[in-house]
Scaffold this active site. Structure first.
Site, PDB file in Angstrom:
ATOM      1  N   ILE A 162     -62.282   1.573  -8.590  1.00  0.00           N
ATOM      2  CA  ILE A 162     -61.206   1.334  -9.544  1.00  0.00           C
ATOM      3  C   ILE A 162     -60.137   2.424  -9.434  1.00  0.00           C
ATOM      4  CG2 ILE A 162     -60.638   1.272 -12.005  1.00  0.00           C
ATOM      5  CD1 ILE A 162     -63.453   0.006 -12.431  1.00  0.00           C
ATOM      6  N   GLY A 163     -60.560   3.674  -9.282  1.00  0.00           N
ATOM      7  CA  GLY A 163     -59.606   4.780  -9.207  1.00  0.00           C
ATOM      8  C   GLY A 163     -58.670   4.664  -8.028  1.00  0.00           C
TER       9      GLY A 163
ATOM     10  N   THR B 259     -61.385   8.419  -5.208  1.00  0.00           N
ATOM     11  CA  THR B 259     -61.453   8.264  -3.755  1.00  0.00           C
ATOM     12  C   THR B 259     -61.959   6.880  -3.348  1.00  0.00           C
ATOM     13  OG1 THR B 259     -63.659   9.279  -3.716  1.00  0.00           O
ATOM     14  CG2 THR B 259     -61.762  10.728  -3.323  1.00  0.00           C
TER      15      THR B 259
ATOM     16  N   SER C  34     -66.239   1.342 -20.580  1.00  0.00           N
ATOM     17  CA  SER C  34     -67.006   0.224 -20.041  1.00  0.00           C
ATOM     18  C   SER C  34     -67.414  -0.694 -21.178  1.00  0.00           C
ATOM     19  CB  SER C  34     -68.262   0.735 -19.327  1.00  0.00           C
ATOM     20  OG  SER C  34     -69.157  -0.314 -19.033  1.00  0.00           O
TER      21      SER C  34
ATOM     22  N   TYR D 138     -76.172   6.042 -20.053  1.00  0.00           N
ATOM     23  CA  TYR D 138     -74.823   5.696 -19.585  1.00  0.00           C
ATOM     24  C   TYR D 138     -74.004   5.084 -20.715  1.00  0.00           C
ATOM     25  CZ  TYR D 138     -71.213   2.968 -17.134  1.00  0.00           C
ATOM     26  OH  TYR D 138     -70.020   2.411 -16.725  1.00  0.00           O
TER      27      TYR D 138
END
Length: 262
Positions: free
Chosen positions: A19-20, A16, A139, A152
């Site tokens: 990057i997406g 939303t 990443s 992460y």
């Protein structure tokens, strides 16, 4: 090179914004039909409005893919895709000694298991057709574990292992599996993280982001944050017909942050 996704159905999780959403725009411009995903219906509706596709080739799925129930409902509503982009992810700095089990579990379920569940569900039909693409958005932190985001970085390393192993599992089927590794990227999430510095300094967001990169990712060769479109371009390429000989790869879009010639 003409990249054409006409008649291809594409799922992009966590799409939303950032990057997406940039990838969704690129796929639509190349002729695809796209299903975007966010946790809430208002966020999905807003993203569809931003995409503004007059041909009606955008659908949305509102649901939390960090749990099995959300993935099962997505699969029920949309049982088949040609391309799956596992972009859903959460991030945020937290000291190792202050990070409880619940945070580790949330990051693992969101960043890792969402992609595992969807690849497991959608790959068999791709294999049957003899063509498909699965992309994990990892990443550079998966290679260059940040000391302030170990929880992460661990999930991003896990995505690399899964991507490579699944590519081997699907060898010779016509289905490729790859990982794309962004570096510091000027997404909405990063903009929110830097908002206080922008307000404090009076500098532009781009300048503050560049200062952040130089301070925290000093090995960056481009010496700035990437734009979301720059990362989306790699996602589109590796999803294309033209990338048929690329599989099991970790493709860096990190501005040279990872100091390696390999």
């Amino acid at each position: 090179m003409l990249i054409d996704f006409t008649d291809k159905r594409i799922l992009i999780t966590g799409s939303t914004a950032g990057i997406g959403l940039a990838a969704a725009k690129g796929f639509l411009a190349a002729g695809a039909s796209v299903v975007i995903n966010g946790r809430t219906q208002p966020s999905v509706d807003a993203a569809i409005a931003r995409l503004a596709d007059p041909a009606g080739r955008v659908q949305g799925f509102a649901g939390d893919l960090a749990n099995g129930e959300g993935c099962e409902e997505l699969i029920r509503q949309h049982p088949d895709f040609d391309i799956v982009v596992n972009n859903l992810g959460v991030f945020g700095p937290q000291d190792f000694f202050d990070t409880p089990d619940a945070v580790w579990e949330t990051f693992f379920q969101t960043n890792v298991m969402s992609g595992v569940r969807l690849a497991r569900a959608y790959a068999p039909a791709m294999v049957k057709r003899g063509w498909g693409r699965i992309v994990f958005v990892s990443s550079e932190s998966g290679l260059n574990i940040p000391a302030d985001m170990i929880h992460y970085g661990f999930t991003k390393t896990a995505q690399l292992a899964i991507s490579r192993g699944l590519a081997k599992r699907l060898a010779g089927t016509g289905v490729t599996v790859n990982a794309v590794l962004p570096g510091p990227t000027l997404s909405e999430g990063v903009a929110d993280m830097l908002k206080a510095d922008v307000e404090r300094t009076g500098e532009t967001l781009e300048k503050v982001a560049a200062d952040f990169v130089r301070a925290h990712r000093g090995s960056s060769i481009i010496q700035r944050a990437a734009g979301v479109d720059e990362v989306a371009n790699m996602i589109l390429y590796v999803s294309s017909e033209q990338a048929s000989a690329t599989t099991g790869a970790a493709l860096r879009v990190d501005g040279g942050v990872v100091d390696s010639i390999a």
